[in-house]
Design a protein around this motif. Structure first.
Motif, PDB file in Angstrom:
ATOM      1  N   ASP A 144       0.820  -1.211   0.000  1.00 38.96           N
ATOM      2  CA  ASP A 144       0.000   0.000   0.000  1.00 38.96           C
ATOM      3  C   ASP A 144       0.858   1.268   0.000  1.00 38.96           C
ATOM      4  O   ASP A 144       0.604   2.199  -0.760  1.00 38.96           O
ATOM      5  N   LYS A 145       1.871   1.313   0.861  1.00 37.19           N
ATOM      6  CA  LYS A 145       2.653   2.537   1.021  1.00 37.19           C
ATOM      7  C   LYS A 145       3.600   2.800  -0.141  1.00 37.19           C
ATOM      8  O   LYS A 145       3.879   3.955  -0.465  1.00 37.19           O
ATOM      9  N   THR A 146       4.117   1.736  -0.756  1.00 37.64           N
ATOM     10  CA  THR A 146       5.107   1.911  -1.823  1.00 37.64           C
ATOM     11  C   THR A 146       4.642   1.326  -3.146  1.00 37.64           C
ATOM     12  O   THR A 146       4.702   1.980  -4.183  1.00 37.64           O
ATOM     13  N   GLY A 147       4.165   0.091  -3.115  1.00 37.93           N
ATOM     14  CA  GLY A 147       3.791  -0.574  -4.356  1.00 37.93           C
ATOM     15  C   GLY A 147       2.675   0.119  -5.114  1.00 37.93           C
ATOM     16  O   GLY A 147       2.702   0.198  -6.346  1.00 37.93           O
ATOM     17  N   ALA A 148       1.696   0.664  -4.387  1.00 36.48           N
ATOM     18  CA  ALA A 148       0.522   1.251  -5.044  1.00 36.48           C
ATOM     19  C   ALA A 148       0.901   2.412  -5.952  1.00 36.48           C
ATOM     20  O   ALA A 148       0.396   2.527  -7.079  1.00 36.48           O
ATOM     21  N   LEU A 149       1.794   3.281  -5.489  1.00 39.78           N
ATOM     22  CA  LEU A 149       2.141   4.455  -6.292  1.00 39.78           C
ATOM     23  C   LEU A 149       3.033   4.083  -7.466  1.00 39.78           C
ATOM     24  O   LEU A 149       2.913   4.661  -8.559  1.00 39.78           O
ATOM     25  N   ILE A 150       3.920   3.119  -7.279  1.00 32.58           N
ATOM     26  CA  ILE A 150       4.751   2.667  -8.400  1.00 32.58           C
ATOM     27  C   ILE A 150       3.869   1.990  -9.445  1.00 32.58           C
ATOM     28  O   ILE A 150       4.074   2.168 -10.659  1.00 32.58           O
TER      29      ILE A 150
END
Length: 336
Positions: free
Chosen positions: A174-180
């Motif tokens: 959620d914190k990193t994968g979602a935006l990438i």
């Protein structure tokens, strides 16, 4: 991050670098504020540099279609601004002292100013996306929601019915994968690539995001401060439960030596929180770095990266495909 090899690939790299420079210039322009009170803190982390993984990924996936254009560059700016905004908030939540080799924004100004600077960046990112169509607006909103949920779940911690390690991996997603993942999808959307590629590149993006953070867990224990930009065990000393520590807790249930190491770590973290010298944990940081759980964390990151590349099977074999494979490889082989 070396994504291209050979003469043809170098020409490709030069084209993308030129586009990245246009994105960088656009970011600087969009982060200007008439008020000097807002301008300096809002531009602070942008000017500190960064890997720009997200804009590069947007550019790369746009080449699955017609390639970079004004809308692709605009999407890349919005994604990077969203990322920068989240860093301001993360550093306040984590009481971080450094970011990208410079003092964290809240140590230069205050928690309130850093939070508001992040809010200003979120506002500018939303303003950029607002003119890009309903699909982009909804994608940005869902991504922002996941960023918030990831931070909330990290802050509150696993609930009694939650398994700690799956909970942790979901926080990373959620914190990193979602935006990438969003960065990758934006390139497909606005580069005119076939819509059948959109889900594949999103899956790739989310998985390399998790791999990126898992390697960060390993790097946190590295003694190479000149490469990492921070003291070995910064997260550990702050009481952050990264994957090596979670795996040690799991192992400690049936291993007396691991239970003893875990007890020393938890005692040291408590003493540091009460004001004692963080150096008191140096032996435990070294022990955790040498422990099998750190090798297991690295292996887990590599599995996520391998699965990320597997998600690209629907894409044609091309320079872009090779570059995406190398991006995943670079992420798990970096040292800082």
């Amino acid at each position: 991050m070396r994504l291209f090899r050979g003469a043809q690939d170098r020409r490709h790299a030069k084209r993308l670098q030129d586009q990245l420079e246009l994105i960088e210039a656009g970011l600087m322009e969009n982060l200007e504020f008439a008020s000097s009170v807002a301008d300096a803190p809002a531009r602070y982390l942008m000017e500190a540099g960064g890997k720009r993984i997200r804009p590069m990924l947007t550019l790369l996936t746009s080449e699955l279609g017609e390639g970079p254009n004004e809308m692709v560059r605009r999407a890349a700016q919005a994604v990077e601004m969203t990322h920068l905004a989240s860093l301001y908030h993360d550093d306040v939540m984590d009481d971080a002292k450094l970011r990208r080799g410079v003092p964290a924004a809240q140590t230069v100004w205050s928690n309130s100013v850093a939070i508001l600077a992040g809010d200003l960046l979120f506002a500018r990112a939303s303003s950029l996306v607002s003119g890009m169509g309903e699909e982009a607006i909804m994608l940005q909103a869902r991504t922002f929601e996941r960023l918030c949920l990831g931070q909330l779940h990290e802050t509150v911690g696993p609930q009694p019915d939650d398994e700690p390690i799956p909970h942790y991996l979901q926080v990373l997603a959620d914190k990193t994968g979602a935006l990438i993942a969003t960065a990758a999808r934006m390139g497909v959307m606005f580069g005119g690539a076939p819509t059948t590629y959109a889900d594949a590149v999103m899956e790739y993006g989310e998985r390399i995001g998790v791999a990126f953070q898992l390697i960060d867990d390993v790097i946190d224990l590295s003694p190479k401060a000149d490469q990492t930009g921070k003291r070995a065990g910064t997260d550990l000393r702050a009481g952050v439960a990264t994957l090596p520590l979670l795996l040690l807790r799991q192992s400690a249930e049936g291993n007396s030596a691991d239970a003893a190491l875990l007890e020393r770590i938890e005692d040291g973290v408590a003493r540091i929180a009460s004001g004692e010298d963080p150096a008191l944990l140096d032996p435990e940081v070294e022990a955790l770095r040498a422990h099998e759980v750190t090798r297991e964390t690295e292996a887990t990151a590599r599995r996520w990266a391998t699965n990320a590349v597997a998600a690209l099977d629907v894409l044609p074999k091309s320079q872009v495909h090779r570059a995406l494979e190398r991006m995943a490889d670079s992420i798990v082989n970096r040292e800082g």
